[in-house]
Design an enzyme around this catalytic site. Structure first.
Site, PDB file in Angstrom:
ATOM      1  N   TYR A 152       0.834  -1.213   0.000  1.00 16.71           N
ATOM      2  CA  TYR A 152       0.000   0.000   0.000  1.00 16.71           C
ATOM      3  C   TYR A 152       0.867   1.261   0.000  1.00 16.71           C
ATOM      4  CZ  TYR A 152      -3.754   3.163   1.604  1.00 16.71           C
ATOM      5  OH  TYR A 152      -4.657   4.193   1.725  1.00 16.71           O
ATOM      6  N   LYS A 156       1.057   4.246  -2.823  1.00 16.91           N
ATOM      7  CA  LYS A 156       0.687   5.633  -2.483  1.00 16.91           C
ATOM      8  C   LYS A 156       1.881   6.586  -2.659  1.00 16.91           C
ATOM      9  CE  LYS A 156      -3.607   4.848  -1.672  1.00 16.91           C
ATOM     10  NZ  LYS A 156      -4.640   5.455  -2.520  1.00 16.91           N
TER      11      LYS A 156
HETATM   12  P1  NAP Z   1     -13.183   2.300   0.741  1.00 21.50           P
HETATM   13  O1  NAP Z   1     -14.250   2.704   1.717  1.00 21.50           O
HETATM   14  O2  NAP Z   1     -12.706   0.892   0.758  1.00 21.50           O
HETATM   15  O3  NAP Z   1     -13.670   2.720  -0.720  1.00 21.50           O
HETATM   16  C1  NAP Z   1     -12.887   2.456  -1.849  1.00 21.50           C
HETATM   17  C2  NAP Z   1     -13.811   2.100  -2.976  1.00 21.50           C
HETATM   18  O4  NAP Z   1     -13.024   1.769  -4.140  1.00 21.50           O
HETATM   19  C3  NAP Z   1     -14.656   0.866  -2.633  1.00 21.50           C
HETATM   20  O5  NAP Z   1     -16.003   1.087  -2.960  1.00 21.50           O
HETATM   21  C4  NAP Z   1     -14.003  -0.190  -3.494  1.00 21.50           C
HETATM   22  O6  NAP Z   1     -14.845  -1.267  -3.847  1.00 21.50           O
HETATM   23  C5  NAP Z   1     -13.580   0.615  -4.706  1.00 21.50           C
HETATM   24  N1  NAP Z   1     -12.656  -0.161  -5.519  1.00 21.50           N
HETATM   25  C6  NAP Z   1     -11.780  -1.099  -5.095  1.00 21.50           C
HETATM   26  N2  NAP Z   1     -11.137  -1.647  -6.140  1.00 21.50           N
HETATM   27  C7  NAP Z   1     -11.628  -1.040  -7.254  1.00 21.50           C
HETATM   28  C8  NAP Z   1     -11.372  -1.198  -8.631  1.00 21.50           C
HETATM   29  N3  NAP Z   1     -10.463  -2.086  -9.069  1.00 21.50           N
HETATM   30  N4  NAP Z   1     -12.044  -0.428  -9.507  1.00 21.50           N
HETATM   31  C9  NAP Z   1     -12.966   0.467  -9.077  1.00 21.50           C
HETATM   32  N5  NAP Z   1     -13.255   0.646  -7.768  1.00 21.50           N
HETATM   33  C10 NAP Z   1     -12.607  -0.093  -6.864  1.00 21.50           C
HETATM   34  O7  NAP Z   1     -11.895   3.224   0.935  1.00 21.50           O
HETATM   35  P2  NAP Z   1     -11.756   4.723   1.496  1.00 21.50           P
HETATM   36  O8  NAP Z   1     -11.287   4.625   2.894  1.00 21.50           O
HETATM   37  O9  NAP Z   1     -12.945   5.540   1.162  1.00 21.50           O
HETATM   38  O10 NAP Z   1     -10.478   5.198   0.643  1.00 21.50           O
HETATM   39  C11 NAP Z   1     -10.591   5.947  -0.560  1.00 21.50           C
HETATM   40  C12 NAP Z   1      -9.201   6.339  -1.007  1.00 21.50           C
HETATM   41  O11 NAP Z   1      -8.571   7.109   0.018  1.00 21.50           O
HETATM   42  C13 NAP Z   1      -8.297   5.139  -1.256  1.00 21.50           C
HETATM   43  O12 NAP Z   1      -7.453   5.400  -2.365  1.00 21.50           O
HETATM   44  C14 NAP Z   1      -7.475   5.051   0.014  1.00 21.50           C
HETATM   45  O13 NAP Z   1      -6.249   4.419  -0.195  1.00 21.50           O
HETATM   46  C15 NAP Z   1      -7.320   6.524   0.359  1.00 21.50           C
HETATM   47  N6  NAP Z   1      -7.028   6.740   1.774  1.00 21.50           N
HETATM   48  C16 NAP Z   1      -7.916   6.383   2.748  1.00 21.50           C
HETATM   49  C17 NAP Z   1      -7.575   6.608   4.081  1.00 21.50           C
HETATM   50  C18 NAP Z   1      -8.521   6.268   5.209  1.00 21.50           C
HETATM   51  O14 NAP Z   1      -8.152   6.497   6.357  1.00 21.50           O
HETATM   52  N7  NAP Z   1      -9.704   5.741   4.957  1.00 21.50           N
HETATM   53  C19 NAP Z   1      -6.346   7.176   4.407  1.00 21.50           C
HETATM   54  C20 NAP Z   1      -5.473   7.514   3.395  1.00 21.50           C
HETATM   55  C21 NAP Z   1      -5.816   7.309   2.067  1.00 21.50           C
HETATM   56  P3  NAP Z   1     -14.666  -2.704  -3.052  1.00 21.50           P
HETATM   57  O15 NAP Z   1     -15.182  -2.482  -1.681  1.00 21.50           O
HETATM   58  O16 NAP Z   1     -15.479  -3.639  -3.878  1.00 21.50           O
HETATM   59  O17 NAP Z   1     -13.210  -3.041  -3.029  1.00 21.50           O
END
Ligand code: NAP
Length: 244
Positions: A152, A156
């Site tokens: 990861y 990133k």
């Molecule tokens: P999340 O709730 O897991 O949402 C991510 C979405 O992307 C999910 O609906 C997922 O579907 C979808 N996805 C996964 N693989 C995909 C693919 N191949 N094609 C299209 N869509 C796909 O994550 P989040 O926490 O909102 O995170 C959103 C972004 O912010 C990510 O890039 C994450 O790395 C970044 N981020 C998050 C945090 C945090 O604290 N939450 C911190 C730093 C960065 P599935 O559930 O089916 O996989």
């Protein structure tokens, strides 16, 4: 009307960004990997209630050919592509000694290659328009590393290099490209962490609380706005003071 594509936007940070950009007046192209992600979920109705257009485009953003086809469908449907938010992301955590090749490759494909795929095809539309905003979701894990997240944090960190490269390549065409690096934001992704991992994180955060999805969406909204027209190649950390 201007159009914004947000990848992985059925839930979590992506859904909050989509809703915020709809409130800002953008028509919205939602994306996720399967229809199932939109079942029992009223994000489409919430966005349409704001008086903008909203359509769902199912596509695995790690798949080059599917992205090519999907971006072309979005262009056909909405006529312009003004904002691209590369938000889709996954985790497959594990300490290095136990991390499988499959765990590594899957995360790199979904988090990193997707940014190449989407930016290549949506960026081509923006180049012809001579305008566009690209906003990539990096992470504090990409800036500082995180035990158990070699895959990861690699993806990133790569996104930061990609952001700066795209800013340099496309800047002369009126396209900006920036990244946001969230810290610990409460979403289904972070709900997977153990209580001990959560507690350890909280101790490191100056503001002593986790962030909200709306706090990420607000910064993305700024980067997509006219106010950010001379901001490019930057990484904005949104972590409540995690790194100081
Ligand atoms: P999340 O709730 O897991 O949402 C991510 C979405 O992307 C999910 O609906 C997922 O579907 C979808 N996805 C996964 N693989 C995909 C693919 N191949 N094609 C299209 N869509 C796909 O994550 P989040 O926490 O909102 O995170 C959103 C972004 O912010 C990510 O890039 C994450 O790395 C970044 N981020 C998050 C945090 C945090 O604290 N939450 C911190 C730093 C960065 P599935 O559930 O089916 O996989």
């Amino acid at each position: 009307m201007a159009t914004a594509i947000i990848t992985g936007s059925a839930r979590g940070i992506g859904a909050a960004i989509a809703l915020r950009l709809a409130k800002d007046g953008f028509d919205i192209a939602l994306n996720d990997v399967s229809e199932a992600m939109f079942e029992g979920n009223d994000i489409v109705e919430q966005i349409r209630a704001l008086g903008v257009q909203c359509e769902v485009f199912i596509c695995d953003v790690s798949n080059h050919d599917s992205v090519k086809e999907t971006v072309s469908e979005i262009k056909e449907r909405f006529k312009t592509i003004d904002v691209l938010v590369n938000n889709a992301g996954i985790t497959r955590d594990g300490l290095l000694a136990r991390m499988s090749e499959e765990q590594y490759d899957t995360v790199i494909a979904v988090n990193q290659k997707s940014v190449f795929n989407m930016t290549k095809f949506a960026g081509a539309v923006m180049m012809r328009q001579r305008s566009g905003r690209i906003i990539n979701l990096s992470s504090v894990a990409g800036l500082y590393g995180n035990p158990g997240q070699m895959n990861y944090s690699a993806s990133k960190a790569a996104i930061i290099g990609m952001t700066k490269t795209v800013a340099k390549e496309l800047g002369s065409r009126g396209i900006t490209c920036n990244a946001v690096a969230p810290g610990f934001i409460k979403t289904p992704m972070t709900d997977k962490l153990t209580d001990a991992q959560r507690e350890a994180m909280l101790n490191l955060i100056a503001m002593k609380r986790y962030g909200t999805v709306d706090e990420i969406a607000g910064v993305v909204s700024f980067l997509a706005s006219e106010d950010a027209s001379y901001v490019t190649g930057q990484v904005i950390e949104i972590s409540g003071g995690l790194s100081m």
